[in-house]
Design a protein around this motif. Structure first.
Motif, PDB file in Angstrom:
ATOM      1  N   GLU A 230       0.826  -1.206   0.000  1.00 26.88           N
ATOM      2  CA  GLU A 230       0.000   0.000   0.000  1.00 26.88           C
ATOM      3  C   GLU A 230       0.860   1.256   0.000  1.00 26.88           C
ATOM      4  O   GLU A 230       0.543   2.239  -0.673  1.00 26.88           O
ATOM      5  CB  GLU A 230      -0.916  -0.002   1.225  1.00 26.88           C
ATOM      6  N   THR A 231       1.996   1.212   0.742  1.00 27.17           N
ATOM      7  CA  THR A 231       2.905   2.369   0.770  1.00 27.17           C
ATOM      8  C   THR A 231       3.452   2.664  -0.618  1.00 27.17           C
ATOM      9  O   THR A 231       3.487   3.808  -1.059  1.00 27.17           O
ATOM     10  CB  THR A 231       4.072   2.109   1.743  1.00 27.17           C
ATOM     11  N   LEU A 232       3.884   1.619  -1.328  1.00 30.22           N
ATOM     12  CA  LEU A 232       4.413   1.806  -2.678  1.00 30.22           C
ATOM     13  C   LEU A 232       3.328   2.285  -3.633  1.00 30.22           C
ATOM     14  O   LEU A 232       3.595   3.092  -4.535  1.00 30.22           O
ATOM     15  CB  LEU A 232       5.044   0.509  -3.174  1.00 30.22           C
ATOM     16  N   GLN A 233       2.112   1.811  -3.448  1.00 27.57           N
ATOM     17  CA  GLN A 233       1.003   2.258  -4.291  1.00 27.57           C
ATOM     18  C   GLN A 233       0.730   3.742  -4.054  1.00 27.57           C
ATOM     19  O   GLN A 233       0.529   4.512  -5.007  1.00 27.57           O
ATOM     20  CB  GLN A 233      -0.248   1.444  -4.004  1.00 27.57           C
ATOM     21  N   GLN A 234       0.756   4.153  -2.783  1.00 26.67           N
ATOM     22  CA  GLN A 234       0.569   5.569  -2.474  1.00 26.67           C
ATOM     23  C   GLN A 234       1.706   6.403  -3.062  1.00 26.67           C
ATOM     24  O   GLN A 234       1.488   7.503  -3.584  1.00 26.67           O
ATOM     25  CB  GLN A 234       0.496   5.766  -0.961  1.00 26.67           C
ATOM     26  N   ASP A 311       6.309   8.314   1.111  1.00 30.23           N
ATOM     27  CA  ASP A 311       5.748   7.341   0.171  1.00 30.23           C
ATOM     28  C   ASP A 311       6.455   7.390  -1.185  1.00 30.23           C
ATOM     29  O   ASP A 311       6.786   6.345  -1.763  1.00 30.23           O
ATOM     30  CB  ASP A 311       4.253   7.604  -0.026  1.00 30.23           C
ATOM     31  N   VAL A 312       6.692   8.597  -1.717  1.00 32.98           N
ATOM     32  CA  VAL A 312       7.302   8.686  -3.033  1.00 32.98           C
ATOM     33  C   VAL A 312       8.765   8.260  -3.000  1.00 32.98           C
ATOM     34  O   VAL A 312       9.274   7.650  -3.965  1.00 32.98           O
ATOM     35  CB  VAL A 312       7.141  10.103  -3.631  1.00 32.98           C
ATOM     36  N   VAL A 313       9.452   8.525  -1.906  1.00 31.89           N
ATOM     37  CA  VAL A 313      10.839   8.061  -1.775  1.00 31.89           C
ATOM     38  C   VAL A 313      10.876   6.535  -1.726  1.00 31.89           C
ATOM     39  O   VAL A 313      11.731   5.893  -2.338  1.00 31.89           O
ATOM     40  CB  VAL A 313      11.502   8.678  -0.524  1.00 31.89           C
ATOM     41  N   ALA A 314       9.911   5.944  -1.017  1.00 34.57           N
ATOM     42  CA  ALA A 314       9.852   4.473  -0.962  1.00 34.57           C
ATOM     43  C   ALA A 314       9.568   3.899  -2.343  1.00 34.57           C
ATOM     44  O   ALA A 314      10.148   2.881  -2.742  1.00 34.57           O
ATOM     45  CB  ALA A 314       8.768   4.043   0.037  1.00 34.57           C
ATOM     46  N   TYR A 315       8.685   4.547  -3.086  1.00 34.51           N
ATOM     47  CA  TYR A 315       8.356   4.081  -4.438  1.00 34.51           C
ATOM     48  C   TYR A 315       9.577   4.134  -5.348  1.00 34.51           C
ATOM     49  O   TYR A 315       9.892   3.146  -6.038  1.00 34.51           O
ATOM     50  CB  TYR A 315       7.221   4.900  -5.017  1.00 34.51           C
ATOM     51  N   LEU A 316      10.272   5.266  -5.344  1.00 40.42           N
ATOM     52  CA  LEU A 316      11.457   5.395  -6.197  1.00 40.42           C
ATOM     53  C   LEU A 316      12.544   4.406  -5.762  1.00 40.42           C
ATOM     54  O   LEU A 316      13.279   3.870  -6.603  1.00 40.42           O
ATOM     55  CB  LEU A 316      11.989   6.822  -6.156  1.00 40.42           C
TER      56      LEU A 316
END
Length: 320
Positions: A230-234, A311-316
């Protein structure tokens, strides 16, 4: 590769070897000339000359030079020979590095931007073409053709331990080549003043064994998978809302081309064109307030909320 990033006194490839030899030669000649001039100057300062005695009427006699002009003739002659030999050596060096001994099997298009480098790997098959940024991977022992272009001002592509400088000029496409005979991380830099962040327009050439390069190439071609939490999706949602206008991530709807392609960005060693080591803290600082770190760059300071930034740092960070 060396401790000093832009050390041009050592080379690790045939495109740089003749340049380094020429550099050492010209340094040696310059030091010898400096030493000879210093010695002659000291001799002139400390040598005693016989004082001329006035004649009966009190006038000093006019004397002719005792061999001084001959020394000038000899000095000019030696200088002419040395300069001519240096010019010939330079011409032969330029001819030696003009093209590789065999045709390159890999072509990379590099486009300079203020202040970062777009790196596009060409292939006869369109599906095998991909784009990255600020990090150039090459296989060891193979000549690589580099096609250069710029979208704004004049830049200069320079990897001193692998090749000489090549200017990147608006409206003109220049080509050069590099080859690394030893695996390693070679530092590169824009060598033509191009604006306020010129000093922060660096890149790295990562030379890998052919097998390692092939593995890296396959990784870069792999599509980005769907977020697994969910964190990566956010984080992906934040990226699509705030970042996708400028940046692309292959396998998603993000297709911006104003900034670096961020597909597999987590696999890169640095961000912001070599300014920062690629880690979570630096990524967060860069995304939150890029202008504080690199004033004048095209990257805006987003000032996201703490949760959005996390969240965006985790996604990247998941884009490996």
């Amino acid at each position: 590769m060396m401790d000093t990033p832009l050390d041009y006194l050592y080379s690790f490839g045939p495109a740089a070897d003749p340049l380094v030899k020429l550099g050492w030669g010209l340094i040696t000649i310059s030091l010898l000339v400096t030493a000879i001039i210093a010695i002659l100057l000291l001799v002139a300062i400390f040598s005693r000359r016989q004082k001329a005695r006035p004649d009966a009427e009190g006038h000093l006699p006019i004397t002719r030079d005792s061999g001084g002009m001959m020394l000038i003739y000899i000095g000019v002659g030696i200088s002419t020979v040395v300069l001519f030999a240096s010019a010939v050596w330079t011409i032969f060096t330029l001819a030696a590095v003009a093209s590789p001994a065999r045709a390159p099997t890999l072509t990379i298009d590099i486009t300079a931007h203020q202040w970062w480098w777009e790196v596009r790997y060409q292939n006869d098959k369109p599906a095998l073409i991909f784009t990255t940024a600020n990090e150039i991977h090459i296989p060891t022992g193979e000549p690589v053709r580099i096609n250069l272009a710029t979208v704004d001002v004049i830049h200069s592509f320079w990897v001193p331990q692998l090749a000489g400088k090549m200017d990147v000029i608006p409206g003109q496409h220049n080509s050069t080549w590099i080859q690394a005979d030893k695996a390693g991380d070679y530092f590169g830099q824009c060598a033509e003043y191009c604006g306020v962040q010129h000093a922060h327009m660096a890149f790295h050439v990562i030379a890998q064994t052919p097998d390692e390069f092939a593995s890296w190439n396959r990784q870069q071609l792999a599509a980005v998978g769907a977020p697994q939490s969910e964190t990566l999706q956010q984080g992906q949602n934040v990226f699509m809302t705030r970042c996708s206008v400028c940046h692309a991530v292959r396998g998603t709807i993000a297709g911006g081309n104003l900034g670096p392609d961020l597909t597999h960005v987590a696999s890169r060693g640095t961000i912001a064109a070599g300014l920062l080591v690629n880690n979570t803290d630096n990524a967060a600082a860069w995304i939150d307030d890029a202008q504080a770190l690199k004033p004048g760059s095209s990257m805006p300071s987003l000032h996201l909320s703490p949760q959005e930034l996390t969240d965006v740092v985790a996604y990247l960070g998941s884009l490996k």
